[in-house]
Design an enzyme around this catalytic site. Structure first.
Site, PDB file in Angstrom:
ATOM      1  N   LEU A 185       0.981  -1.298   0.311  1.00 28.51           N
ATOM      2  CA  LEU A 185       0.156   0.134  -0.116  1.00 28.51           C
ATOM      3  C   LEU A 185       1.013   0.731   0.013  1.00 28.51           C
ATOM      4  O   LEU A 185       0.717   2.144  -0.708  1.00 28.51           O
ATOM      5  CB  LEU A 185      -0.876   0.114   1.190  1.00 28.51           C
ATOM      6  CG  LEU A 185      -2.045   1.145   1.423  1.00 28.51           C
ATOM      7  CD1 LEU A 185      -2.718   1.295   0.013  1.00 28.51           C
ATOM      8  CD2 LEU A 185      -2.681   1.045   3.127  1.00 28.51           C
ATOM      9  N   GLU A 222      -7.935  -6.206  11.025  1.00 28.32           N
ATOM     10  CA  GLU A 222      -7.534  -7.428  11.034  1.00 28.32           C
ATOM     11  C   GLU A 222      -5.317  -7.245  11.540  1.00 28.32           C
ATOM     12  O   GLU A 222      -5.656  -7.696  12.090  1.00 28.32           O
ATOM     13  CB  GLU A 222      -7.930  -7.519  10.605  1.00 28.32           C
ATOM     14  CG  GLU A 222      -9.519  -7.406  10.641  1.00 28.32           C
ATOM     15  CD  GLU A 222     -10.305  -8.061   9.337  1.00 28.32           C
ATOM     16  OE1 GLU A 222      -9.405  -9.121   8.873  1.00 28.32           O
ATOM     17  OE2 GLU A 222     -11.612  -8.510   9.230  1.00 28.32           O
ATOM     18  N   GLY A 223      -5.036  -6.267  10.462  1.00 28.73           N
ATOM     19  CA  GLY A 223      -3.495  -6.196  10.436  1.00 28.73           C
ATOM     20  C   GLY A 223      -3.182  -5.509  11.863  1.00 28.73           C
ATOM     21  O   GLY A 223      -1.838  -6.623  12.563  1.00 28.73           O
ATOM     22  N   ARG A 224      -3.633  -4.951  12.078  1.00 27.13           N
ATOM     23  CA  ARG A 224      -3.108  -4.835  13.830  1.00 27.13           C
ATOM     24  C   ARG A 224      -3.331  -4.889  15.003  1.00 27.13           C
ATOM     25  O   ARG A 224      -2.822  -5.166  15.972  1.00 27.13           O
ATOM     26  CB  ARG A 224      -3.870  -2.974  14.225  1.00 27.13           C
ATOM     27  CG  ARG A 224      -3.673  -2.155  13.228  1.00 27.13           C
ATOM     28  CD  ARG A 224      -4.602  -0.811  13.299  1.00 27.13           C
ATOM     29  NE  ARG A 224      -4.271  -0.253  11.697  1.00 27.13           N
ATOM     30  CZ  ARG A 224      -4.826   0.946  11.010  1.00 27.13           C
ATOM     31  NH1 ARG A 224      -6.261   0.912  11.244  1.00 27.13           N
ATOM     32  NH2 ARG A 224      -4.740   0.999  10.154  1.00 27.13           N
ATOM     33  N   GLU A 277       1.570  -0.525   9.915  1.00 27.04           N
ATOM     34  CA  GLU A 277       0.553  -0.557  10.361  1.00 27.04           C
ATOM     35  C   GLU A 277      -0.514   0.789  11.096  1.00 27.04           C
ATOM     36  O   GLU A 277      -1.438   0.534  11.352  1.00 27.04           O
ATOM     37  CB  GLU A 277       0.062  -1.892  10.438  1.00 27.04           C
ATOM     38  CG  GLU A 277       0.433  -3.217   9.143  1.00 27.04           C
ATOM     39  CD  GLU A 277      -0.204  -4.544   9.194  1.00 27.04           C
ATOM     40  OE1 GLU A 277      -1.214  -4.397   9.869  1.00 27.04           O
ATOM     41  OE2 GLU A 277       0.786  -5.291   9.489  1.00 27.04           O
TER      42      GLU A 277
HETATM   43  C1  LIG Z   1       9.773  -1.512   8.581  1.00 30.89           C
HETATM   44  C2  LIG Z   1       8.550  -1.664   7.685  1.00 30.89           C
HETATM   45  C3  LIG Z   1       7.963  -2.392   7.132  1.00 30.89           C
HETATM   46  C4  LIG Z   1       6.775  -2.222   6.539  1.00 30.89           C
HETATM   47  N1  LIG Z   1       6.000  -3.087   6.367  1.00 30.89           N
HETATM   48  C5  LIG Z   1       4.989  -2.365   4.792  1.00 30.89           C
HETATM   49  C6  LIG Z   1       4.569  -3.072   4.431  1.00 30.89           C
HETATM   50  O1  LIG Z   1       4.495  -4.680   4.401  1.00 30.89           O
HETATM   51  N2  LIG Z   1       3.319  -2.741   3.061  1.00 30.89           N
HETATM   52  C7  LIG Z   1       3.221  -1.027   3.276  1.00 30.89           C
HETATM   53  O2  LIG Z   1       1.986  -1.192   2.756  1.00 30.89           O
HETATM   54  N3  LIG Z   1       3.554  -0.230   3.765  1.00 30.89           N
HETATM   55  C8  LIG Z   1       4.667  -0.834   5.010  1.00 30.89           C
HETATM   56  N4  LIG Z   1       5.430   0.071   6.052  1.00 30.89           N
HETATM   57  C9  LIG Z   1       4.734   1.252   5.200  1.00 30.89           C
HETATM   58  C10 LIG Z   1       4.644   1.919   6.964  1.00 30.89           C
HETATM   59  O3  LIG Z   1       2.962   1.528   6.973  1.00 30.89           O
HETATM   60  C11 LIG Z   1       4.620   3.576   6.847  1.00 30.89           C
HETATM   61  O4  LIG Z   1       6.378   3.322   6.953  1.00 30.89           O
HETATM   62  C12 LIG Z   1       3.360   3.676   7.740  1.00 30.89           C
HETATM   63  O5  LIG Z   1       2.304   4.362   7.769  1.00 30.89           O
HETATM   64  C13 LIG Z   1       3.588   5.223   8.342  1.00 30.89           C
HETATM   65  O6  LIG Z   1       3.845   6.157   7.173  1.00 30.89           O
HETATM   66  P1  LIG Z   1       5.380   7.134   6.458  1.00 30.89           P
HETATM   67  O7  LIG Z   1       6.438   6.347   6.976  1.00 30.89           O
HETATM   68  O8  LIG Z   1       5.020   7.888   6.004  1.00 30.89           O
HETATM   69  O9  LIG Z   1       5.117   8.415   7.711  1.00 30.89           O
HETATM   70  P2  LIG Z   1       4.104   9.929   8.007  1.00 30.89           P
HETATM   71  O10 LIG Z   1       3.315   9.495   7.380  1.00 30.89           O
HETATM   72  O11 LIG Z   1       5.085  10.258   7.144  1.00 30.89           O
HETATM   73  O12 LIG Z   1       4.168  10.183   9.434  1.00 30.89           O
HETATM   74  C14 LIG Z   1       5.095  10.635  10.280  1.00 30.89           C
HETATM   75  C15 LIG Z   1       5.020  10.957  11.097  1.00 30.89           C
HETATM   76  O13 LIG Z   1       3.611  12.282  10.837  1.00 30.89           O
HETATM   77  C16 LIG Z   1       2.484  11.815  11.676  1.00 30.89           C
HETATM   78  N5  LIG Z   1       1.741  11.998  11.259  1.00 30.89           N
HETATM   79  C17 LIG Z   1       1.206  11.725  10.005  1.00 30.89           C
HETATM   80  N6  LIG Z   1       0.243  12.041   9.790  1.00 30.89           N
HETATM   81  C18 LIG Z   1      -0.701  12.669  10.776  1.00 30.89           C
HETATM   82  C19 LIG Z   1      -1.896  12.901  11.612  1.00 30.89           C
HETATM   83  N7  LIG Z   1      -2.939  13.303  10.548  1.00 30.89           N
HETATM   84  N8  LIG Z   1      -1.922  13.438  12.965  1.00 30.89           N
HETATM   85  C20 LIG Z   1      -1.047  12.973  13.230  1.00 30.89           C
HETATM   86  N9  LIG Z   1       0.000  12.528  13.428  1.00 30.89           N
HETATM   87  C21 LIG Z   1       0.596  12.340  11.933  1.00 30.89           C
HETATM   88  C22 LIG Z   1       2.501   9.940  12.144  1.00 30.89           C
HETATM   89  O14 LIG Z   1       2.210   9.199  12.643  1.00 30.89           O
HETATM   90  C23 LIG Z   1       4.819   9.972  12.059  1.00 30.89           C
HETATM   91  O15 LIG Z   1       4.685  10.608  13.130  1.00 30.89           O
HETATM   92  C24 LIG Z   1       6.564  -0.077   6.420  1.00 30.89           C
HETATM   93  C25 LIG Z   1       7.297   0.637   7.365  1.00 30.89           C
HETATM   94  C26 LIG Z   1       8.720   0.075   8.139  1.00 30.89           C
HETATM   95  C27 LIG Z   1       8.956   0.796   8.763  1.00 30.89           C
END
Ligand SMILES: Cc1cc2nc3c(=O)[nH]c(=O)nc-3n(C[C@H](O)[C@H](O)[C@H](O)COP(=O)(O)OP(=O)(O)OC[C@H]3O[C@@H](n4cnc5c(N)ncnc54)[C@H](O)[C@@H]3O)c2cc1C
Length: 410
Positions: free
Chosen positions: A154, A270-272, A392
């Site tokens: 995603l 669910e994943g959560r 997630e």
């Molecule tokens: C090891 C690892 C495995 C992963 N595996 C998968 C996978 O298999 N499939 C997949 O699709 N993704 C995967 N991910 C991605 C993961 O789901 C995202 O990194 C996560 O959702 C956060 O997105 P971002 O890194 O872009 O951070 P951002 O969205 O840029 O967030 C940065 C910070 O801002 C905060 N923030 C953002 N918006 C808001 C808001 N509206 N209000 C308050 N705070 C906010 C966040 O809480 C965070 O602290 C993985 C990530 C890692 C590191």
């Protein structure tokens, strides 16, 4: 109340191998209402993983080629890649709760092993079971139950928390969709044979353009890019995916075109619970090492466990683990019972990841200077715990969901 005994991995290593000891299941770690069948699952995973992963944790962490894949193959042989897949497709035919128990037990030894099995069962197999049509299920479920690894794609560089701002674009040309874009952070990316990948049919349509596709790794135009070098869960591959005119047959749309957002929201809910299970597994593993160490280490002529200050820390950690564990089990049972569990799943992930970070951090302190070195196991648990607050849905995103629900939103 369960009366069977469960094997608990004890925190002592001899020549790199974990030792197993018998304990009463309701002794601290195991809530009393686990059935003998549940205990049997936990025990099977426990013993298997102690044998296959325990001695290899070090090698897996350092990416020794083949070790992680060999463990994965053994996991598939045990049925861990298709726990909830119906028996007619070669799966275990078990409930979501049982998958959660397996993730917890695996993560107690190694959180990377836990997340591989978690993504496979709670996201990929789950989405196929819920949204796959008969033909898709017939084609893919037997493979997933056997040895095909699944991934769930995603996130992108520019869209993480704001997942539905994704830019990967799918255009229907003849009988195929042609997909262009890049995905980032995809767990199991290196090993996966099947990817559930989200792309938009129309970037101007917002979430309503999002569509889920079943993509096989050999589809033309599909490639796996850079593998991330991470703080924790180092044996779990996290990769970029590159789609350049990737051709996906129309029949590989999962669910309906434009309804992928629903699949993403529902499967991630669910994943959560699975990530909550991973986190309590991590916390339990660290706690067990720390508790054992307090009995072995002597200062001031006494065992650490003789000091009330240390006893209180161990007791606090055990209490928090128990609370988080009950939240995970409750959310999983709610899902199996078919009642709404969105709030509970978000609370579970939020709290279990907080507990895991606190418990693993304290475990390092209980080991003193030794805990800060890589010669002892607890620093790895702490590094592995950190991801629970990020993937997630970050902790802030869980709080946003919880706030909306407790303040009366929908
Ligand atoms: C090891 C690892 C495995 C992963 N595996 C998968 C996978 O298999 N499939 C997949 O699709 N993704 C995967 N991910 C991605 C993961 O789901 C995202 O990194 C996560 O959702 C956060 O997105 P971002 O890194 O872009 O951070 P951002 O969205 O840029 O967030 C940065 C910070 O801002 C905060 N923030 C953002 N918006 C808001 C808001 N509206 N209000 C308050 N705070 C906010 C966040 O809480 C965070 O602290 C993985 C990530 C890692 C590191």
């Amino acid at each position: 109340m369960a009366t069977a005994t469960a094997s608990i991995l004890l925190p002592k290593t001899k020549g790199g191998a974990f030792l197993i000891e018998e304990r009463l299941p309701n002794e601290v770690f195991t809530p009393e209402d686990l059935t003998p069948e549940h205990l049997a699952i936990a025990r099977t995973v426990d013993e298997f993983w102690a044998k296959e992963v325990g001695p290899n944790v070090e090698a897996i962490q350092h990416h020794e080629p083949g070790v992680a894949m060999a463990c994965l193959r053994k996991a598939a042989e045990l049925g861990l890649t298709g726990i909830t897949i119906p028996e007619q497709y070669g799966g275990g035919g078990a409930k979501f709760f049982e998958a959660i128990l397996a993730v917890e037990e695996l993560s107690r030894v190694d959180a990377s092993a836990g997340v591989v099995v978690d993504v496979q069962n709670t996201l990929v197999n789950n989405a196929l079971l819920r949204y796959g049509n008969a033909e898709q299920q017939k084609r893919y479920l037997p493979k997933m139950a056997a040895d095909t690894v699944g991934a769930y794609a995603l996130s992108e560089a520019g869209s993480g928390s704001d997942a539905f701002a994704l830019q990967t674009r799918a255009v229907l040309k003849g009988s195929d969709y042609v997909i262009n874009g890049r995905k980032l952070w995809i767990t199991n990316g290196k090993e996966a044979g099947l990817f559930i990948l989200f792309a938009t049919l129309d970037p101007t349509a917002g979430y309503k353009g999002i569509t889920a596709f079943l993509i096989e790794k050999d589809f033309p135009g599909f490639g796996v890019g850079k593998k991330e070098d991470k703080l924790g869960i180092r044996a779990s591959s996290t990769c970029e995916l590159i789609l350049e005119d990737c051709r996906v047959p129309q029949e590989n749309v999962l669910g309906e075109p434009g309804k992928g957002y629903k699949i993403a929201i529902e499967t991630l809910n669910e994943g959560r619970i699975g990530i909550g299970a991973q986190m309590i597994g991590v916390a339990r593993g660290a706690w067990e090492f720390a508790a054992k160490y307090t009995q072995e280490r002597k200062q001031f002529g006494k065992s650490l466990s003789d000091f009330q200050g240390i006893q209180f820390q161990i007791a606090q950690m055990a209490t928090e683990i128990e609370a988080a564990r009950l939240m995970v089990y409750n959310a999983a049972r709610m899902k199996d019972a078919g009642v709404n569990f969105v709030k509970e799943a978000a609370m579970t992930k939020l709290f279990a990841s907080q507990v895991a970070e606190r418990v693993t951090s304290l475990a390092i302190e209980i080991y003193g200077g030794y805990g800060f070195t890589k010669d002892y196991p607890v620093e790895k648990y702490w590094r592995d715990a950190k991801i629970g607050k990020i993937y997630e849905g970050t902790s802030n995103m869980q709080l946003a969901t919880i706030a909306k629900l407790v303040l009366g939103g929908k």
